[in-house]
Motif scaffolding. Structure first.
Motif, PDB file in Angstrom:
ATOM      1  N   THR A  85      -7.172  14.094   3.935  1.00  0.00           N
ATOM      2  CA  THR A  85      -8.272  13.914   2.978  1.00  0.00           C
ATOM      3  C   THR A  85      -7.791  13.162   1.745  1.00  0.00           C
ATOM      4  O   THR A  85      -8.456  12.242   1.266  1.00  0.00           O
ATOM      5  CB  THR A  85      -8.854  15.285   2.565  1.00  0.00           C
ATOM      6  OG1 THR A  85      -9.322  15.950   3.737  1.00  0.00           O
ATOM      7  CG2 THR A  85      -9.995  15.129   1.580  1.00  0.00           C
ATOM      8  N   ILE A  86      -6.630  13.557   1.259  1.00  0.00           N
ATOM      9  CA  ILE A  86      -6.042  12.890   0.094  1.00  0.00           C
ATOM     10  C   ILE A  86      -5.770  11.420   0.407  1.00  0.00           C
ATOM     11  O   ILE A  86      -6.119  10.531  -0.366  1.00  0.00           O
ATOM     12  CB  ILE A  86      -4.751  13.611  -0.334  1.00  0.00           C
ATOM     13  CG1 ILE A  86      -5.102  14.991  -0.892  1.00  0.00           C
ATOM     14  CG2 ILE A  86      -3.968  12.790  -1.349  1.00  0.00           C
ATOM     15  CD1 ILE A  86      -3.931  15.930  -0.980  1.00  0.00           C
ATOM     16  N   ALA A  87      -5.160  11.179   1.560  1.00  0.00           N
ATOM     17  CA  ALA A  87      -4.836   9.805   1.952  1.00  0.00           C
ATOM     18  C   ALA A  87      -6.102   8.968   2.078  1.00  0.00           C
ATOM     19  O   ALA A  87      -6.127   7.803   1.658  1.00  0.00           O
ATOM     20  CB  ALA A  87      -4.061   9.811   3.276  1.00  0.00           C
ATOM     21  N   ARG A  88      -7.153   9.543   2.633  1.00  0.00           N
ATOM     22  CA  ARG A  88      -8.408   8.810   2.782  1.00  0.00           C
ATOM     23  C   ARG A  88      -8.981   8.434   1.410  1.00  0.00           C
ATOM     24  O   ARG A  88      -9.373   7.293   1.190  1.00  0.00           O
ATOM     25  CB  ARG A  88      -9.421   9.622   3.586  1.00  0.00           C
ATOM     26  CG  ARG A  88     -10.711   8.862   3.841  1.00  0.00           C
ATOM     27  CD  ARG A  88     -11.725   9.613   4.687  1.00  0.00           C
ATOM     28  NE  ARG A  88     -12.155  10.840   4.031  1.00  0.00           N
ATOM     29  CZ  ARG A  88     -11.880  12.073   4.463  1.00  0.00           C
ATOM     30  NH1 ARG A  88     -11.173  12.248   5.546  1.00  0.00           N
ATOM     31  NH2 ARG A  88     -12.311  13.127   3.805  1.00  0.00           N
ATOM     32  N   ARG A  89      -8.984   9.373   0.479  1.00  0.00           N
ATOM     33  CA  ARG A  89      -9.550   9.102  -0.857  1.00  0.00           C
ATOM     34  C   ARG A  89      -8.790   7.993  -1.580  1.00  0.00           C
ATOM     35  O   ARG A  89      -9.386   7.075  -2.142  1.00  0.00           O
ATOM     36  CB  ARG A  89      -9.544  10.372  -1.697  1.00  0.00           C
ATOM     37  CG  ARG A  89     -10.585  11.365  -1.252  1.00  0.00           C
ATOM     38  CD  ARG A  89     -10.610  12.581  -2.124  1.00  0.00           C
ATOM     39  NE  ARG A  89     -11.640  13.494  -1.649  1.00  0.00           N
ATOM     40  CZ  ARG A  89     -11.855  14.684  -2.175  1.00  0.00           C
ATOM     41  NH1 ARG A  89     -11.128  15.103  -3.187  1.00  0.00           N
ATOM     42  NH2 ARG A  89     -12.789  15.455  -1.700  1.00  0.00           N
ATOM     43  N   TYR A  90      -7.470   8.086  -1.564  1.00  0.00           N
ATOM     44  CA  TYR A  90      -6.671   7.064  -2.257  1.00  0.00           C
ATOM     45  C   TYR A  90      -6.787   5.715  -1.558  1.00  0.00           C
ATOM     46  O   TYR A  90      -6.861   4.670  -2.213  1.00  0.00           O
ATOM     47  CB  TYR A  90      -5.200   7.494  -2.343  1.00  0.00           C
ATOM     48  CG  TYR A  90      -4.933   8.478  -3.449  1.00  0.00           C
ATOM     49  CD1 TYR A  90      -4.739   8.057  -4.763  1.00  0.00           C
ATOM     50  CD2 TYR A  90      -4.869   9.842  -3.191  1.00  0.00           C
ATOM     51  CE1 TYR A  90      -4.499   8.965  -5.785  1.00  0.00           C
ATOM     52  CE2 TYR A  90      -4.626  10.763  -4.209  1.00  0.00           C
ATOM     53  CZ  TYR A  90      -4.441  10.315  -5.501  1.00  0.00           C
ATOM     54  OH  TYR A  90      -4.211  11.216  -6.518  1.00  0.00           O
ATOM     55  N   SER A  91      -6.787   5.719  -0.226  1.00  0.00           N
ATOM     56  CA  SER A  91      -6.830   4.449   0.495  1.00  0.00           C
ATOM     57  C   SER A  91      -8.170   3.749   0.322  1.00  0.00           C
ATOM     58  O   SER A  91      -8.221   2.528   0.171  1.00  0.00           O
ATOM     59  CB  SER A  91      -6.525   4.667   1.977  1.00  0.00           C
ATOM     60  OG  SER A  91      -7.512   5.471   2.583  1.00  0.00           O
ATOM     61  N   VAL A  92      -9.261   4.511   0.321  1.00  0.00           N
ATOM     62  CA  VAL A  92     -10.583   3.908   0.111  1.00  0.00           C
ATOM     63  C   VAL A  92     -10.670   3.330  -1.300  1.00  0.00           C
ATOM     64  O   VAL A  92     -11.163   2.214  -1.495  1.00  0.00           O
ATOM     65  CB  VAL A  92     -11.702   4.953   0.364  1.00  0.00           C
ATOM     66  CG1 VAL A  92     -13.046   4.445  -0.135  1.00  0.00           C
ATOM     67  CG2 VAL A  92     -11.785   5.280   1.846  1.00  0.00           C
ATOM     68  N   ALA A  93     -10.179   4.068  -2.280  1.00  0.00           N
ATOM     69  CA  ALA A  93     -10.196   3.572  -3.663  1.00  0.00           C
ATOM     70  C   ALA A  93      -9.377   2.295  -3.795  1.00  0.00           C
ATOM     71  O   ALA A  93      -9.814   1.325  -4.424  1.00  0.00           O
ATOM     72  CB  ALA A  93      -9.672   4.643  -4.615  1.00  0.00           C
ATOM     73  N   LEU A  94      -8.191   2.269  -3.199  1.00  0.00           N
ATOM     74  CA  LEU A  94      -7.353   1.073  -3.277  1.00  0.00           C
ATOM     75  C   LEU A  94      -8.011  -0.095  -2.556  1.00  0.00           C
ATOM     76  O   LEU A  94      -8.005  -1.225  -3.059  1.00  0.00           O
ATOM     77  CB  LEU A  94      -5.962   1.344  -2.700  1.00  0.00           C
ATOM     78  CG  LEU A  94      -5.000   0.169  -2.736  1.00  0.00           C
ATOM     79  CD1 LEU A  94      -4.748  -0.296  -4.173  1.00  0.00           C
ATOM     80  CD2 LEU A  94      -3.674   0.539  -2.063  1.00  0.00           C
ATOM     81  N   ALA A  95      -8.593   0.160  -1.411  1.00  0.00           N
ATOM     82  CA  ALA A  95      -9.272  -0.908  -0.670  1.00  0.00           C
ATOM     83  C   ALA A  95     -10.428  -1.478  -1.496  1.00  0.00           C
ATOM     84  O   ALA A  95     -10.649  -2.691  -1.502  1.00  0.00           O
ATOM     85  CB  ALA A  95      -9.766  -0.388   0.673  1.00  0.00           C
ATOM     86  N   ASP A  96     -11.150  -0.598  -2.200  1.00  0.00           N
ATOM     87  CA  ASP A  96     -12.239  -1.069  -3.073  1.00  0.00           C
ATOM     88  C   ASP A  96     -11.703  -1.987  -4.163  1.00  0.00           C
ATOM     89  O   ASP A  96     -12.315  -2.998  -4.485  1.00  0.00           O
ATOM     90  CB  ASP A  96     -12.960   0.121  -3.724  1.00  0.00           C
ATOM     91  CG  ASP A  96     -13.815   0.913  -2.750  1.00  0.00           C
ATOM     92  OD1 ASP A  96     -14.103   0.401  -1.644  1.00  0.00           O
ATOM     93  OD2 ASP A  96     -14.181   2.061  -3.091  1.00  0.00           O
ATOM     94  N   VAL A  97     -10.549  -1.631  -4.728  1.00  0.00           N
ATOM     95  CA  VAL A  97      -9.973  -2.415  -5.824  1.00  0.00           C
ATOM     96  C   VAL A  97      -9.481  -3.776  -5.343  1.00  0.00           C
ATOM     97  O   VAL A  97      -9.742  -4.804  -5.974  1.00  0.00           O
ATOM     98  CB  VAL A  97      -8.812  -1.635  -6.500  1.00  0.00           C
ATOM     99  CG1 VAL A  97      -8.014  -2.533  -7.431  1.00  0.00           C
ATOM    100  CG2 VAL A  97      -9.352  -0.432  -7.252  1.00  0.00           C
ATOM    101  N   VAL A  98      -8.761  -3.812  -4.233  1.00  0.00           N
ATOM    102  CA  VAL A  98      -8.137  -5.070  -3.803  1.00  0.00           C
ATOM    103  C   VAL A  98      -9.040  -5.943  -2.934  1.00  0.00           C
ATOM    104  O   VAL A  98      -8.731  -7.112  -2.727  1.00  0.00           O
ATOM    105  CB  VAL A  98      -6.788  -4.833  -3.076  1.00  0.00           C
ATOM    106  CG1 VAL A  98      -5.814  -4.149  -3.990  1.00  0.00           C
ATOM    107  CG2 VAL A  98      -6.972  -4.094  -1.777  1.00  0.00           C
ATOM    108  N   ALA A  99     -10.152  -5.395  -2.456  1.00  0.00           N
ATOM    109  CA  ALA A  99     -11.014  -6.149  -1.536  1.00  0.00           C
ATOM    110  C   ALA A  99     -11.473  -7.480  -2.127  1.00  0.00           C
ATOM    111  O   ALA A  99     -11.442  -8.500  -1.450  1.00  0.00           O
ATOM    112  CB  ALA A  99     -12.219  -5.309  -1.127  1.00  0.00           C
ATOM    113  N   GLY A 100     -11.867  -7.480  -3.375  1.00  0.00           N
ATOM    114  CA  GLY A 100     -12.358  -8.712  -3.979  1.00  0.00           C
ATOM    115  C   GLY A 100     -11.301  -9.530  -4.683  1.00  0.00           C
ATOM    116  O   GLY A 100     -11.588 -10.608  -5.188  1.00  0.00           O
ATOM    117  N   SER A 101     -10.080  -9.050  -4.703  1.00  0.00           N
ATOM    118  CA  SER A 101      -9.040  -9.724  -5.479  1.00  0.00           C
ATOM    119  C   SER A 101      -8.303 -10.811  -4.707  1.00  0.00           C
ATOM    120  O   SER A 101      -7.573 -11.597  -5.306  1.00  0.00           O
ATOM    121  CB  SER A 101      -8.017  -8.695  -5.975  1.00  0.00           C
ATOM    122  OG  SER A 101      -7.235  -8.226  -4.890  1.00  0.00           O
ATOM    123  N   GLY A 102      -8.458 -10.824  -3.405  1.00  0.00           N
ATOM    124  CA  GLY A 102      -7.712 -11.779  -2.594  1.00  0.00           C
ATOM    125  C   GLY A 102      -6.252 -11.393  -2.416  1.00  0.00           C
ATOM    126  O   GLY A 102      -5.446 -12.190  -1.936  1.00  0.00           O
TER     127      GLY A 102
END
Length: 180
Positions: A5-22
């Protein structure tokens, strides 16, 4: 809270941050390097997981490592957040989940297939085609053997398990015979 659960929360948040950054590939590669660095060094693991060591000392160590490695800003900030929340030693699980999250966002699902024997390439291809039809997505399949299955295949896609193993069929038959 479970590590998954912890890994999912952090990974989704990180993916949200880097998704638009290239910087998706760069951050993914850097996190892999950091994961190998921490998991390969017992002293680092000990320091970051030891509650008796003051947080300020851990921050100083991390900042020194960041200064030497010079990762992308997103990676460095993510590592700082993990340290702040006491999750840096769980980077391996978080990184694995991050990669899965990126694949899912790219329309690729991960599956684990266990079989009693090594599957020939034509059976692997047929299984891949059937799973892609079932899910409507491209599949990344990890094949493994498990002699305990006796025969058949067990497929896991996320939390869903498709169990076509002889072992399970025999257990079900036994239960039916015992219970009438």
């Amino acid at each position: 809270m479970s590590v998954e659960t912890i890994a999912r929360r952090y990974s989704v948040a990180l993916a949200d941050v880097v998704a638009g950054s290239g910087q998706v590939d760069l951050v993914k590669a850097e996190l892999g390097d950091w994961q190998r660095l921490i998991s390969g060094n017992s002293d680092l693991r000990s320091v970051f997981s030891n509650p008796a060591i003051p947080h300020a000392n851990k921050e100083k160590l991390l900042e020194g490592l960041l200064e030497k490695t010079r990762p992308a800003k997103s990676t460095a900030n993510f590592l700082r957040i993990l340290l702040k929340n006491g999750r840096l030693t769980e980077l391996g699980e978080i990184n694995t989940r991050f990669e899965s999250e990126l694949e899912a966002r790219g329309g690729i699902l991960a599956a684990e297939v266990r079989s009693a024997r090594e599957l020939p390439e034509n059976e692997r291809s047929e299984l891949r085609i059937n799973l892609e039809k079932l899910t409507g997505k491209k599949m990344k399949i990890d094949f493994a053997t498990d002699p305990d299955l006796i025969g058949g295949v067990v497929t896991r896609i996320g939390s869903t398990v498709y169990d076509g193993s002889v072992k399970t069929q025999l257990e079900n038959l036994k239960e039916q015979l015992v219970n009438g």
